[in-house]
Design a protein around this motif. Structure first.
Motif, PDB file in Angstrom:
ATOM      1  N   MET A 120       0.829  -1.204   0.000  1.00  0.00           N
ATOM      2  CA  MET A 120       0.000   0.000   0.000  1.00  0.00           C
ATOM      3  C   MET A 120       0.868   1.261   0.000  1.00  0.00           C
ATOM      4  SD  MET A 120      -3.088  -0.731  -0.415  1.00  0.00           S
ATOM      5  CE  MET A 120      -3.959   0.765   0.017  1.00  0.00           C
ATOM      6  N   LYS A 121       2.000   1.212   0.667  1.00  0.00           N
ATOM      7  CA  LYS A 121       2.907   2.354   0.641  1.00  0.00           C
ATOM      8  C   LYS A 121       3.374   2.607  -0.790  1.00  0.00           C
ATOM      9  CE  LYS A 121       7.225   4.169   2.486  1.00  0.00           C
ATOM     10  NZ  LYS A 121       8.332   3.999   3.434  1.00  0.00           N
ATOM     11  N   ARG A 122       3.751   1.539  -1.497  1.00  0.00           N
ATOM     12  CA  ARG A 122       4.176   1.696  -2.900  1.00  0.00           C
ATOM     13  C   ARG A 122       3.033   2.258  -3.743  1.00  0.00           C
ATOM     14  NH1 ARG A 122       6.527  -3.337  -1.848  1.00  0.00           N
ATOM     15  NH2 ARG A 122       4.874  -4.395  -3.004  1.00  0.00           N
ATOM     16  N   TYR A 123       1.823   1.761  -3.517  1.00  0.00           N
ATOM     17  CA  TYR A 123       0.658   2.223  -4.274  1.00  0.00           C
ATOM     18  C   TYR A 123       0.401   3.713  -4.030  1.00  0.00           C
ATOM     19  CZ  TYR A 123      -4.245   2.866  -5.519  1.00  0.00           C
ATOM     20  OH  TYR A 123      -5.411   3.349  -6.039  1.00  0.00           O
ATOM     21  N   ILE A 124       0.432   4.131  -2.773  1.00  0.00           N
ATOM     22  CA  ILE A 124       0.187   5.534  -2.432  1.00  0.00           C
ATOM     23  C   ILE A 124       1.294   6.426  -2.995  1.00  0.00           C
ATOM     24  CG2 ILE A 124       0.043   7.154  -0.499  1.00  0.00           C
ATOM     25  CD1 ILE A 124      -1.435   4.900   1.046  1.00  0.00           C
ATOM     26  N   LEU A 125       2.529   5.959  -2.953  1.00  0.00           N
ATOM     27  CA  LEU A 125       3.632   6.734  -3.536  1.00  0.00           C
ATOM     28  C   LEU A 125       3.483   6.851  -5.038  1.00  0.00           C
ATOM     29  CD1 LEU A 125       6.619   5.463  -1.367  1.00  0.00           C
ATOM     30  CD2 LEU A 125       5.622   7.762  -1.384  1.00  0.00           C
ATOM     31  N   GLU A 130       5.887   9.424   5.374  1.00  0.00           N
ATOM     32  CA  GLU A 130       5.614   9.231   6.795  1.00  0.00           C
ATOM     33  C   GLU A 130       4.760  10.353   7.388  1.00  0.00           C
ATOM     34  OE1 GLU A 130       8.533   8.599   5.316  1.00  0.00           O
ATOM     35  OE2 GLU A 130       8.396   6.428   5.581  1.00  0.00           O
ATOM     36  N   ASN A 131       4.813  11.547   6.780  1.00  0.00           N
ATOM     37  CA  ASN A 131       4.034  12.677   7.272  1.00  0.00           C
ATOM     38  C   ASN A 131       2.556  12.592   6.901  1.00  0.00           C
ATOM     39  OD1 ASN A 131       6.298  13.798   8.391  1.00  0.00           O
ATOM     40  ND2 ASN A 131       6.703  15.140   6.670  1.00  0.00           N
ATOM     41  N   TRP A 132       2.254  12.063   5.701  1.00  0.00           N
ATOM     42  CA  TRP A 132       0.865  12.077   5.253  1.00  0.00           C
ATOM     43  C   TRP A 132       0.335  10.710   4.849  1.00  0.00           C
ATOM     44  CZ3 TRP A 132       0.165  10.252   0.416  1.00  0.00           C
ATOM     45  CH2 TRP A 132       1.288  10.240  -0.424  1.00  0.00           C
TER      46      TRP A 132
END
Length: 116
Positions: A28-33, A50-52
């Motif tokens: 999910m981190k990769r997807y959001i990025l 990490e902030n948002w």
């Protein structure tokens, strides 16, 4: 009826997104990025996932998305119907409504452009 359908759709997407963030945090981190790349958000030097990133699919996120989508319902224009009186912001930062710029019986002309 439209607001109820939007509420159901957005709530379902938030529940699924939050579940996926818990089960597959790295994916999910990769997807959001990736989404940040498409919107060019990552070009900001202060950009930090990490902030948002963890705020995605939160209750505040749900409220914000609903507010935006419901507001857009009011801004739809239909041929032959009066123009929506949507909010606009002047260059000075003042919030007003589009039809506030009407003068007498003169037509209001909108000119859209880009400064990029």
């Amino acid at each position: 009826l439209q607001k109820i359908l939007i509420l159901l759709q957005v709530t379902l997407s938030v529940v699924v997104g939050k579940t996926l963030m818990i089960l597959f945090p790295n994916a999910m981190k990769r997807y959001i990025l990736k989404m940040g790349e498409k919107s060019r958000m990552n070009r900001n030097p202060k950009f930090s996932y990490e902030n948002w990133g963890p705020t995605f699919f939160s209750f505040k996120y749900l409220q914000f998305v609903l507010k935006v989508k419901w507001k857009r319902l009011e801004d739809e224009a239909y041929e032959g119907q009066p123009a929506p009186n949507t909010q606009v912001v002047t260059l000075g930062g003042e919030v007003c409504h589009l039809l506030d710029f009407m003068k007498d019986n003169r037509p209001l002309i909108l000119n859209f452009g880009s400064c990029t």
